[in-house]
Scaffold this motif. Sequence first.
Motif, mmCIF file in Angstrom:
data_model
loop_
_atom_site.group_PDB
_atom_site.id
_atom_site.type_symbol
_atom_site.label_atom_id
_atom_site.label_comp_id
_atom_site.label_asym_id
_atom_site.label_seq_id
_atom_site.Cartn_x
_atom_site.Cartn_y
_atom_site.Cartn_z
ATOM 1 N N GLY A 244 0.848 -1.190 0.000
ATOM 2 C CA GLY A 244 0.000 0.000 0.000
ATOM 3 C C GLY A 244 0.877 1.231 0.000
ATOM 4 O O GLY A 244 2.115 1.136 0.044
ATOM 5 N N ALA A 245 0.258 2.370 -0.049
ATOM 6 C CA ALA A 245 1.032 3.610 -0.096
ATOM 7 C C ALA A 245 1.902 3.760 1.138
ATOM 8 O O ALA A 245 3.081 4.150 1.049
ATOM 9 C CB ALA A 245 0.087 4.805 -0.239
ATOM 10 N N ASN A 246 1.366 3.431 2.310
ATOM 11 C CA ASN A 246 2.156 3.558 3.541
ATOM 12 C C ASN A 246 3.315 2.571 3.571
ATOM 13 O O ASN A 246 4.385 2.881 4.112
ATOM 14 C CB ASN A 246 1.254 3.346 4.760
ATOM 15 N N HIS A 247 3.112 1.402 3.013
ATOM 16 C CA HIS A 247 4.192 0.418 2.990
ATOM 17 C C HIS A 247 5.322 0.860 2.058
ATOM 18 O O HIS A 247 6.497 0.601 2.324
ATOM 19 C CB HIS A 247 3.655 -0.945 2.558
ATOM 20 N N GLU A 326 0.939 -1.194 -6.104
ATOM 21 C CA GLU A 326 -0.139 -2.171 -6.295
ATOM 22 C C GLU A 326 0.257 -3.564 -5.820
ATOM 23 O O GLU A 326 -0.581 -4.455 -5.734
ATOM 24 C CB GLU A 326 -0.586 -2.217 -7.761
ATOM 25 N N GLY A 327 1.543 -3.757 -5.483
ATOM 26 C CA GLY A 327 1.979 -5.018 -4.899
ATOM 27 C C GLY A 327 2.870 -5.863 -5.770
ATOM 28 O O GLY A 327 3.423 -6.865 -5.310
ATOM 29 N N THR A 328 3.047 -5.499 -7.054
ATOM 30 C CA THR A 328 3.896 -6.297 -7.938
ATOM 31 C C THR A 328 5.358 -5.955 -7.701
ATOM 32 O O THR A 328 5.738 -4.786 -7.695
ATOM 33 C CB THR A 328 3.541 -6.048 -9.416
ATOM 34 N N CYS A 329 6.166 -7.004 -7.497
ATOM 35 C CA CYS A 329 7.605 -6.840 -7.273
ATOM 36 C C CYS A 329 8.354 -7.523 -8.404
ATOM 37 O O CYS A 329 8.121 -8.714 -8.681
ATOM 38 C CB CYS A 329 8.012 -7.435 -5.927
ATOM 39 N N PHE A 330 9.248 -6.795 -9.056
ATOM 40 C CA PHE A 330 10.037 -7.332 -10.166
ATOM 41 C C PHE A 330 11.490 -7.453 -9.724
ATOM 42 O O PHE A 330 12.044 -6.511 -9.135
ATOM 43 C CB PHE A 330 9.960 -6.408 -11.390
ATOM 44 N N TYR A 331 12.106 -8.591 -10.033
ATOM 45 C CA TYR A 331 13.527 -8.795 -9.765
ATOM 46 C C TYR A 331 14.171 -9.167 -11.099
ATOM 47 O O TYR A 331 13.939 -10.264 -11.628
ATOM 48 C CB TYR A 331 13.741 -9.914 -8.748
#
Length: 857
Positions: A244-247, A326-331
């Motif tokens: 989320g925005a706070n995270h 939005e929660g998507t993490c790319f490595y």
Amino acid sequence: RELNGKSVFSNSGGLDQHTKLTTNQNRLIFLVDLYTKQAVTRDELDTWIRKTALSVIIYEGIVAGVFDYDYAPQSILIKSRRIWINISQEALSDIEFLREEEILHALQMPSSSYKPITCYQISEKGKEFVQNVPREDKEAVIKVVYMSGSQELLKPMWDENSYWLSSSLGVSKKSTITEIEDVAYVSSAYIPQCLRYGGRPTLSNAHRTHECLAALSNIRDKNIDEIITLSSVSLIVAEFIPFGANHIVQANNNIGATERVQGGFISPAIDEYSSETSVEMSSQMTSVEILDYTLTNHVNLEAEIRFPEEKSIVQVETFGISLNAEGTCFYGMQIEAVMDRIKDNISLDYLSRILVDVQQDSSTIVDSILSQYQRDLMNLVFIGDANNRSKVNLVIANEITPHLTAAEYMDKGDYENEFRQIIGDTKAAYDISENDTLVFGANGMLVCGPHARLHEPLLCAYLQFITLDTFLQNFFSRIWILNDDLAGTSTLIDRATSHPTALDHARTNICKLSKEIIQLDEITGYLVEALEIMEIPPEPPEQTGRCLYNRLEIRGMRNQLGRRINDVKKNLVGAQRFLDVLRERANIVFDAKMAQLSETLDQNTKRISYLQESNSEIVHILQLMQFLLAGILAFATLDRITGDWTVLNTKWMESFVNTMLKNNVLLWFVVSMLTWFVTALSVQGCFTFLKWKSQGMTKVRIQINRRICLDKIGALLQNKIKILEERRVVEGKDIVQIEYKDTDARGWGGSAPSVTLEYDETNRYLLEVGVNYNIRKARKHLAFNAIELKEKILGDLKGIGIYDRGHESSSQQLAMEKRDTIAVALKSQMLEAKKHIPEASKSSYLAVPIFPLAEAV
């Protein structure tokens, strides 16, 4: 070919003249026949072999030179835990071929983790083929599956950490299937341009490619079949994490993005002594450089991994990481060199091993950035195994060799087996242009061609939705596991009248499940928000882009995800209502128990009051009787002197009689009173001594509440002196209380205690053990204290095997509790294994118990 110095046959492609199958296939059907059996009558049971167990045996056969297959690491799920094992895709392809030919049967069944399990069995047609398998093929398989010098089949067993090939004789051999091989490689950080918002470009490690040329690997198969190679390869591993925005703001603070000097080293360790001067920690850290960020939307960074490897293996591992609100993490990683290959002609076998590093190390890196709240949510969804969570692979290459059409790649043979190593089971392949190819797999996709990188925006948008889909699958399975925990708690409430601790366990579970439902409901909020933020990209104008856009079907996937999220929300509402019902049932049972306890206390109070009144009267009577008895004894003594015949009638006693009885008034009365007083003091002293000795009691009461074997109670009482046996019927349960005295006083320091056992004979539960021990009757230096008494009695009960260990299991534990129990047991097992490494390394077969965790769990 050679494998670990062992020669391997080279005619695996030839067909046997009797079975018309390859040598590998002949040995494979014979192997399955050894482990499976079809029922002949209705009373018999079919025997099937699980796919994972079969993969373990095939791997051991490859290492032993029995099968001519390649293998590569693949992530699988075992008991809700995701692990990496070496699986042969060629062997799985042969199994699928044998299924198509109806030589093998396949069985699909669900598991406790709500993931499908595949099992295999030889068919009637297959048995005919087995009879024609050449003798040398059978002998080769027998050497692998039978323990040396016996007729015992070695069966793969999982001990929560490794696979063991074990026999019923207790001899086991540890399999190396979970030991993933490493290759030397040099990589640079890679983040698609569509994810960048300014900032400096990623740095290249191309100048370090020479370090790979002299490096080694620990791959056991020295002659890997390289059927497909890729050039200019970029790897992207993606996943969904509730953000989320706070995270995002907290993540930027955690990595120092908002500071003047950005980046530095990061570590997941928590500083519990922040007020002290210095801190010591492991050198296994990650160096982070910030590329660009916005405070509430995203952060892009470079991360260099500094984890130790074997000295001969060089791994320059640099990630490009993109975290989004939005929660998507790319490595991302650009492959500069692998072994002796610089940039081009990269083998898929090597890439499969690099992807294992990327998947594992990316979890370690991002966990250092996430908040504790996010880590708790991930551990909840993945049941404490978040470090090994599943991710999606995207492989982009500028060139593929050989370059074929999509239909030619889907050959159900060598080409598909190669693709499976990096993207899982292949689903479909498409030609999106004359030179560009798209291959879909269960764990990701491969895009190769000279125009592949032009489609990065589309591919990244697709990854957003497919990672959400993968997370949603795990989330849905977790809800069903939650329902299992709720059903287990309902069973505990049903057993509350027969199980002494069932209600306490149920109420504890209700509190924990309530917290889990709250957290799962919060996750659904993040899922809804993520789906709202994720945008569907516009359709590209060029023909290649439109073709890829149609194949990805992003719009349809978004609609499906929306329906699925609504579905899990309904499931959570149902779970919450079920929990409310359980809470009300637990309160009803608790109120009933309290009413019963109150009634019992009233009865006991009345009984104690009556006994108190009786005891008060008895005490007064005893005190009076004590003095009367002393007087009687005194006067009886005098009567023996002054009775009908006494020495007083003799002449030599006349002077004494005259003096004491006749001449002096009341003198004899005084003598009588003194005699009475002395006798009373003697009796009182004796009574006081006996009372002092009887008051040196040490009483120990231990609440057990464990299932027992009733026949062991009789064996325990054989050599004991039974003092009391009391039975009472409470709500249909026979509560038995037995008090006995131990005959072996020497074993208790010279004072044999009395022991009280209280147990539920109907449900076979030992409720309580009491020990009454007189420490003043024991020898001074051998007397037991309370702690020693507890250890002694518990040790005696355990020594006779009174507990029903076959019934004791972790069935009352919730899913997270089971994972915590396994983690603790694994840690203790690893510490214990370190003590025996020198002994264990002397032989590959260990005559030790295979499952030390079974007792611990």
